[in-house]
Enzyme design. Structure first.
Site, PDB file in Angstrom:
ATOM      1  N   ASP A  22      15.384 -15.516  12.355  1.00  0.00           N
ATOM      2  CA  ASP A  22      14.212 -14.845  11.495  1.00  0.00           C
ATOM      3  C   ASP A  22      14.741 -14.491  10.104  1.00  0.00           C
ATOM      4  O   ASP A  22      15.673 -13.985  10.008  1.00  0.00           O
ATOM      5  CB  ASP A  22      13.827 -13.552  12.502  1.00  0.00           C
ATOM      6  N   GLU A 195       7.009  -9.927  18.894  1.00  0.00           N
ATOM      7  CA  GLU A 195       8.228  -9.714  18.180  1.00  0.00           C
ATOM      8  C   GLU A 195       7.803  -9.683  16.685  1.00  0.00           C
ATOM      9  O   GLU A 195       6.637 -10.262  16.347  1.00  0.00           O
ATOM     10  CB  GLU A 195       9.112 -10.974  18.358  1.00  0.00           C
TER      11      GLU A 195
HETATM   12  C1  FRU Z   1      12.624 -13.030  17.013  1.00  0.00           C
HETATM   13  C2  FRU Z   1      13.879 -12.222  17.432  1.00  0.00           C
HETATM   14  C3  FRU Z   1      13.484 -10.734  17.355  1.00  0.00           C
HETATM   15  C4  FRU Z   1      14.966 -10.275  17.123  1.00  0.00           C
HETATM   16  C5  FRU Z   1      15.729 -11.458  16.641  1.00  0.00           C
HETATM   17  C6  FRU Z   1      17.056 -11.514  17.341  1.00  0.00           C
HETATM   18  O1  FRU Z   1      13.083 -14.439  16.954  1.00  0.00           O
HETATM   19  O2  FRU Z   1      13.926 -12.213  19.212  1.00  0.00           O
HETATM   20  O3  FRU Z   1      12.549 -10.112  17.813  1.00  0.00           O
HETATM   21  O4  FRU Z   1      14.950  -8.990  16.602  1.00  0.00           O
HETATM   22  O5  FRU Z   1      15.123 -12.694  16.956  1.00  0.00           O
HETATM   23  O6  FRU Z   1      17.814 -12.247  16.778  1.00  0.00           O
END
Ligand code: FRU
Length: 474
Positions: A22, A195
């Protein structure tokens, strides 16, 4: 040599090496656009999450900097955001000065929200001594805080993903947070975990009005399988987000492709820009690249357009005016019996304007490698869909990868198509970005030809242009 490996994107951000996911902490400050991101500094898989860091002055060329945030006794550093605390509401900066504050999830025994601050343009960070600022011991998924300044209530607002809903918090100082409201349990889609939320006010094209958009990534249950980004349009009064009556289809997807996820917007900019992770959790750990793994999409400007009583996101890629115009074609027609063929060299953009698209039959683009691998994106106006077919190239790394990816044209006739091809990705912007499809593909050979074809009826075009781009890493 870095950046010259097979399939290495040349006009998309990738780290020199190792895993990223992300985008995090997107903020503009003193002439720099910051791009932080989920990063494993030790390997090519999702582990040991830190925040990596890159900066840009034009949202296209990036410079990778040192790691910004590293794990500590509260856990690893999951996703989050950053803001400019120019009035020092937090009191974390010297009197009379401000700086950057990052708000992120500590992933440890449980997921809790913490902050860190920087007085040197994001180069070094101190974690707040009173972390976490939002404690949690009970909720399993409780993460990805996105914070913005809400001028009407003169408060910082935070949207937080809580498994099957979003919680909204308010704060005068980024440290003391008050729970305000929840949204989403009764609104689809809930096929996966929610998310990386975002809440932004976007201009409605062609009017002086604006509308609030709540963005929610979801892993699994995307329209083509795996992870995808949905959104809701509505109003926000500083406490509650209230969605509009939704038109026919209750779920709106931000991207019709399979590889655009966890997208959030930049803070402190006049226009709204966002960027997504160009991958899908279904196979992100297996994509056949090294020594890095994963790239970001291009940055896109976000607005909203009203279409038949509904409000749709519109995305325009941020890409500099061309350096090298390869070809500019006047009006022409593609006939069912003959391909029109062009030589191309990646990275390249292909821009066509159509005339009167036939209602029946498929037509589109074939990308052909020097090993005769064929990838296509093609349109079917009658069925209101378009496809990206990646059944060629390297496929054996995942059973979920080799598929024809289907996107909706959203009831619109195809008027123009702008596509951006990099070494292992295509982003297709249809009708000025009212429908976008972002997808990875992994040819064994190098893509050298593009053909236009039609199966049934002739397709007239007003024009075509091809523009080759130089690597951003030179
Ligand atoms: C989304 C996610 C988020 C989390 C991160 C962990 O892709 O699962 O919810 O904070 O990646 O790397």
């Amino acid at each position: 040599m870095y950046y010259q490996e097979p399939h290495r994107p040349q006009i998309h951000f990738t780290p020199k090496e190792n895993w990223i996911n992300d985008p995090n902490g997107l903020v503009y400050f003193e002439g720099e656009y910051h791009l932080f991101y989920q990063r494993n500094p030790y390997g090519n898989d999702h582990d040991h999450m830190h925040w990596g860091h890159a900066v840009s002055s034009d949202l296209f060329h990036w410079e990778e900097l040192d790691i910004a945030l590293a794990p500590d006794e509260l856990g690893t550093i999951f996703s989050g955001s950053a803001v400019v605390d120019k009035d020092n509401t937090s009191g974390l900066f010297e009197e009379g000065s401000g700086g950057l504050v990052a708000i992120f999830t500590h992933d440890g025994q449980s997921q809790q929200q913490s902050i860190a601050y920087s007085s040197d343009k994001g180069r070094t960070w101190k974690k707040y001594i009173g972390n976490p600022v939002i404690e949690n011991t009970t909720i399993k998924d409780f993460r990805d805080p996105k914070v913005f300044w809400h001028k009407e209530t003169e408060k910082w607002m935070m949207v937080l993903a809580c498994g099957d809903h979003i919680q909204i918090y308010g704060s005068p100082n980024l440290i003391d947070w008050e729970y305000l409201s929840s949204f989403g349990k009764e609104y689809p889609s809930h096929e996966g975990v929610w998310e990386c939320p975002d809440l932004v006010c976007l201009p409605i094209e062609g009017t002086d009005d604006s509308i609030w958009v709540l963005i929610v990534s979801m892993n699994e249950g995307g329209p083509n399988g795996g992870s995808a980004v949905q959104y809701f349009t509505g109003s926000f009064d500083g406490i509650f987000f209230r969605p509009n009556e939704q038109a026919e289809d209750p779920v709106k997807w931000a991207d019709e492709g399979k590889d655009f996820y966890a997208a959030i917007t930049w803070d402190n900019t006049a226009k709204t820009y966002w960027i997504g992770w160009m991958n899908n959790w279904e196979y992100a750990g297996e994509v056949p690249v090294s020594p890095w793994r994963s790239s970001m999409s291009l940055v896109r400007t976000l607005t909203v357009q009203q279409v038949k009583g509904d409000y749709l996101l519109k995305q325009t890629p941020v890409i500099p005016e061309n350096q090298q115009k390869q070809l500019q074609e006047e009006p022409f027609t593609v006939q069912p019996s003959a391909y029109l063929e062009y030589e191309i060299k990646l990275p390249v953009t292909i821009n066509v304007e159509t005339k009167e698209i036939p209602n029946s039959g498929q037509w589109g683009f074939r990308l052909i490698s020097d090993q005769e691998e064929i990838f296509t994106f093609h349109f079917d106006q009658e069925k209101d869909v378009y496809f990206f077919s990646r059944t060629a190239g390297i496929l054996d790394f995942s059973k979920d990868f080799s598929k024809e990816i289907t996107g909706s044209l959203k009831g619109q006739k195809v008027k123009n198509i702008f596509s951006i091809l990099d070494q292992s990705s295509v982003e297709i912007f249809v009708n000025d970005g009212l429908s976008v499809s972002t997808n990875l593909f992994y040819p064994r050979g190098s893509i050298e030809k593009m053909q236009l074809y039609t199966e049934k009826e002739e397709v007239p075009f007003n024009g075509l242009s091809l523009e080759e781009y130089q690597s951003i890493w030179k």
